[in-house]
Each structure stands twice: as C-alpha cells, then as structure tokens.
Enzyme design. Structure first.
Site, mmCIF file in Angstrom:
data_model
loop_
_atom_site.group_PDB
_atom_site.id
_atom_site.type_symbol
_atom_site.label_atom_id
_atom_site.label_comp_id
_atom_site.label_asym_id
_atom_site.label_seq_id
_atom_site.Cartn_x
_atom_site.Cartn_y
_atom_site.Cartn_z
ATOM 1 N N TYR A 3 -54.578 49.599 19.146
ATOM 2 C CA TYR A 3 -53.610 48.879 18.326
ATOM 3 C C TYR A 3 -52.252 48.939 18.997
ATOM 4 O O TYR A 3 -51.838 50.007 19.450
ATOM 5 C CB TYR A 3 -53.528 49.502 16.932
ATOM 6 N N LYS A 9 -42.395 55.902 16.977
ATOM 7 C CA LYS A 9 -42.762 57.073 16.177
ATOM 8 C C LYS A 9 -41.899 58.315 16.447
ATOM 9 O O LYS A 9 -40.770 58.354 15.982
ATOM 10 C CB LYS A 9 -44.263 57.324 16.312
ATOM 11 N N ASP A 47 -48.928 52.184 26.223
ATOM 12 C CA ASP A 47 -48.419 52.186 24.861
ATOM 13 C C ASP A 47 -48.470 53.627 24.370
ATOM 14 O O ASP A 47 -49.495 54.095 23.890
ATOM 15 C CB ASP A 47 -49.246 51.261 23.975
HETATM 16 C C1 PLP Z 1 -47.932 52.767 15.470
HETATM 17 C C2 PLP Z 1 -48.255 52.119 16.743
HETATM 18 C C3 PLP Z 1 -47.664 50.896 17.116
HETATM 19 C C4 PLP Z 1 -46.781 50.112 16.208
HETATM 20 O O1 PLP Z 1 -45.611 50.778 15.881
HETATM 21 P P1 PLP Z 1 -44.796 50.311 14.572
HETATM 22 O O2 PLP Z 1 -43.591 51.196 14.577
HETATM 23 O O3 PLP Z 1 -45.725 50.564 13.422
HETATM 24 O O4 PLP Z 1 -44.476 48.887 14.724
HETATM 25 C C5 PLP Z 1 -47.939 50.415 18.383
HETATM 26 N N1 PLP Z 1 -48.757 51.060 19.225
HETATM 27 C C6 PLP Z 1 -49.330 52.230 18.894
HETATM 28 C C7 PLP Z 1 -50.201 52.922 19.885
HETATM 29 C C8 PLP Z 1 -49.121 52.786 17.637
HETATM 30 O O5 PLP Z 1 -49.743 53.924 17.302
#
Ligand code: PLP
Length: 429
Positions: free
Chosen positions: A144, A266, A238
């Site tokens: 994701y 995060k 990511d």
């Molecule tokens: C949470 C997450 C996102 C999205 O971040 P948001 O702050 O919710 O937009 C993207 N990539 C990864 C791997 C994530 O865990």
C-alpha cells in the site's frame, strides 16, 4: 466491558461522517461490531470514552513510537504553539528536521516535507518519472502506498479487508502506467522490463506492512536494486511505515540497501501530519524551485508538526529502543505461538523488529497471495477477545501490530493473558 458511550457516538457519527470514521481502516467492517471511540492516551495505553483501558498495539498505525503524550514532545509542541501556527514562509524548525532526516538516511541529501504518506509517495513517483523521463511504475501486489489513483491497485489491507479489487472512481487511464509484480519474486519484475522500455522505477515497502507483515527474503532488495540500475530505473523505497521504526535509518539501514528515492511519513511526525520524500542531490534538484518538477503545499513543513517531528526523533535517537523492540517483539511472538499451540490453532507469525502480526494460516507468508490464505473469521473472534481483555489491535487480519518504547512488563502480562483467552475462544469456534 461496556461500550455504551462508543455505541452512542458511533450512531451520532454516522449522521455527518462517512461510516463515522475518517479512514476506512478504522471501521470494524471485517471483524464485526462498531468502532470504539478513544478519549485519551498516555504512554503505552489508551482509554476509550467508556473508560476501558487498553494496551495500544495500533499506535495510530505506527506514528506513536514513543507512546502517547511523551512529555518532551508535548513540551516542544506547546512551545511552538506560542509562536504561531502557520506562516506560508520558512521557519528554522524545517531545517532542523531536514538535517535529522538526511543524517539518518545516507541516500538522502535533500528532503521535501509534505503532509502525509500519500503525498510523499505520489511526489516520489512524480520525481522518479521526472528524473528518468519514463512513465511506467511497478508496484507489488499487497503493498500500500497511500490513496493516490495511480497506485490504488492490488493495494493491501484496507482494500483486502473490504474485498474491493481496486477502487471505484479511479479511471483506467490513471493506472495504465502501473504494472503489478509479486513481492519476493524478482522474475515478476524482470518480465515487465522485457515487455516495456519506459519503466521509471519500482516502488516497494522494503518490509511489507500493509498485507500484514511480510519480510523480504534472502537478497531480494539488493538484487532488485542491482537489476533496476542495470536498466536505468530507480528503486523507490516507501518507508512511510518502516522509516525510523525498523531502525533510525529505516528498513534500508537494517537490510543494507540504499534506495534512490525514499518516502517517509508516520513516525517522522510523531503523531502530527508530516510526510517527506528525499533523494541524492542529482535527483532532488529536479524539484521546484530548483527544477521543473512541480510540487507544493500550503501547510507543508508546518511549524507545529515540525516541532512534533523534531522532538519525537530526538527522543527516539536518545532512547535507541531498537534492541528493546527486538526483545519485546520476540516475547509477543512467543506468546502468540505458545497460546496457539496450546489450543491447537494453526498460525504463522511474521515479525520485523517492532512490527508483527499473526496470520491464521499454516502457510508461510511471503507475499499477498500467501497472506490471503488466512482465516479472517478466526481473526475476528481473536480480535474481539483481545479487546475485551484490554488489548487494542488493528481491526483487520492484514494490518501490522506496532510496539512503542513505552511498553512495560505489566503490558506484556496483559497481552499474555488476553492472548490465552483469545486463542481459547478461537478454539471453540
Ligand atoms: C500509511 C502508509 C502510507 C500512507 O500514508 P498516509 O499518511 O496514510 O497518507 C503509504 N505507504 C505506506 C507504506 C504506509 O504504511
């Protein structure tokens, strides 16, 4: 345990909010029942509006790595509030956080702050395209990367939980440059390169966290990077979930692989809305105002959010809790495995430092397909029994659990008792 006030708020919330939640992962769609409303958190625990206390293994889906309301963070944010909330002009705190981030990730000479992980990734992708002059991006099934159109295909937990194949409202044109590969399967990446000559790069969660925890096998990341560089394509990591969590320098530090472009979120904001993307100078100089890749934000680098991020990362660096995470993570893993064995339940536990979760399957889980062999009905029973015994978990089989450095021996005892009760309940299904 009563949830009367949560129930009442949920019903009220339905009137003007969609499903009474502002992110679908917070809905209890796959575990049944209605979402709980949280009143406050302190350290490793949270309290709901009915006064029930829980050991928090959600931690806002990762950001609260020091636990809730760490006094250093609270102090820094209070201090920042006194100077004003937003200026649309540069502040010194942005430079301070940028320095901390670039020092932690050797592959990043420069960084640009944004407001969320989604924004960080969509900008990182744009940057890869700008730098290579190519359009196509490969992503892995089950990873994701936020809710941008182009990557909302085969996108893990939130979608898996709701059984949606992708998302309505995403036009075909938006995903026509997105190619899907299988996690831990380099051949599935190579195949795309045989068929396309305009691939800008591959985006990956260096440790999968959005299909449950999935760990890169052997030298998957190293080999992926070498292959990409032989094709003049970029590795985009990511690390929104793993950055500052797996280690201070993210999963890249643990795995010894430096990405070309890194996306963060995060933990970097410590609970405030901060995202970031960065790379070596050569790549970042593509970004406006230095270069021709446009990306902007009214609240980007917000001084309050920067203060939250700086104080969180400084304290994190000082605490250096990564050995503690390893130890506590292992304890919880053992608790899960022992209780499952005691009641004859087949589970697989995947763990990477402070991210872990049990899958209710006997299959080894190395990709999204494996994860989907899990019995989600068993997870639902397990989930509610954990809640009733004082442990707050993400309401989905396909989410990672997170640890904070504030977790105590008493918390682990609570987790142990709850796990025993929960596995017993599963065995009676
Ligand atoms: C949470 C997450 C996102 C999205 O971040 P948001 O702050 O919710 O937009 C993207 N990539 C990864 C791997 C994530 O865990």
């Amino acid at each position: 345990m009563e949830f009367k006030k949560s129930q009442k708020l949920y019903k009220k919330g339905l009137e003007n909010l969609v499903g009474a939640v502002n992110s679908p992962v917070r809905a209890f769609a796959s575990v049944g029942g209605n979402p709980l409303f949280i009143k406050r958190g302190r350290g490793s625990q949270i309290t709901d509006v009915d006064g029930n206390k829980y050991v928090d293994l959600v931690l806002s889906y990762g950001p609260m790595i020091l636990g809730h309301r760490h006094n250093k963070v609270q102090k820094a944010v209070n201090k920042a509030l006194k100077n004003g909330y937003s200026f649309g002009a540069s502040t010194e705190n942005e430079i301070k956080l940028a320095k901390i981030v670039c020092d932690a990730f050797p592959g990043m000479d420069k960084v640009r702050f944004v407001n969320s992980g989604t924004e960080a990734v969509l900008s990182g992708i744009r940057l890869a395209r700008a730098f290579t002059g190519k359009d196509k991006i490969i992503k892995f099934s089950g990873c994701y990367h936020g809710h941008q159109d182009a990557l909302l295909v085969a996108a893990g937990s939130g979608l898996a939980t709701l059984s949606l194949p992708g998302s309505k409202g995403v036009p075909e044109g938006a995903v026509k440059n997105t190619l899907i590969a299988n996690y831990n399967d380099l051949d599935s990446v190579k195949k795309h390169f045989e068929e396309h000559d305009d691939i800008a790069g591959v985006i990956i969660e260096p440790v999968g966290g959005n299909m449950g925890v999935v760990i890169p096998q052997d030298n998957f990341l190293q080999e992926l990077k070498e292959f990409l560089h032989s094709k003049e394509a970029l590795l985009i990591a990511d690390e929104v979930m793993t950055g500052f969590r797996s280690k201070f320098g993210g999963a890249q530090e643990v795995l010894g692989v430096e990405a070309d472009i890194t996306c963060l979120g995060k933990v970097i904001g410590g609970g405030f809305p901060v995202g970031a993307y960065g790379a070596r100078n050569e790549i970042m100089e593509m970004v406006a105002p230095l270069g021709g890749m446009y990306q902007a934000g009214t609240l980007s680098g917000n001084p309050i959010a920067m203060a939250g991020g700086i104080s969180t990362l400084r304290e994190l660096k000082k605490q250096n809790p990564y050995d503690q995470f390893e130890e506590v993570g292992k304890q919880i893993e053992d608790i899960l495995l022992k209780a499952a064995e005691k009641y004859g339940i087949e589970i697989t536990v995947n763990r990477f430092g402070s991210m872990l979760n049990p899958f209710f399957t006997s299959t080894k889980v190395t990709n999204f397909e494996d994860a989907q062999t899990s019995n989600t009905k068993k997870f639902a029973v397990f989930f509610w029994e954990m809640i009733k015994n004082g442990v707050f978990l993400p309401p989905s089989q396909f989410e990672a659990w997170f640890l904070s450095s504030a977790i105590t021996k008493e918390d682990i005892e609570i987790i142990k008792k709850a796990t025993d009760a929960a596995m017993l309940a599963v065995s009676k299904m």
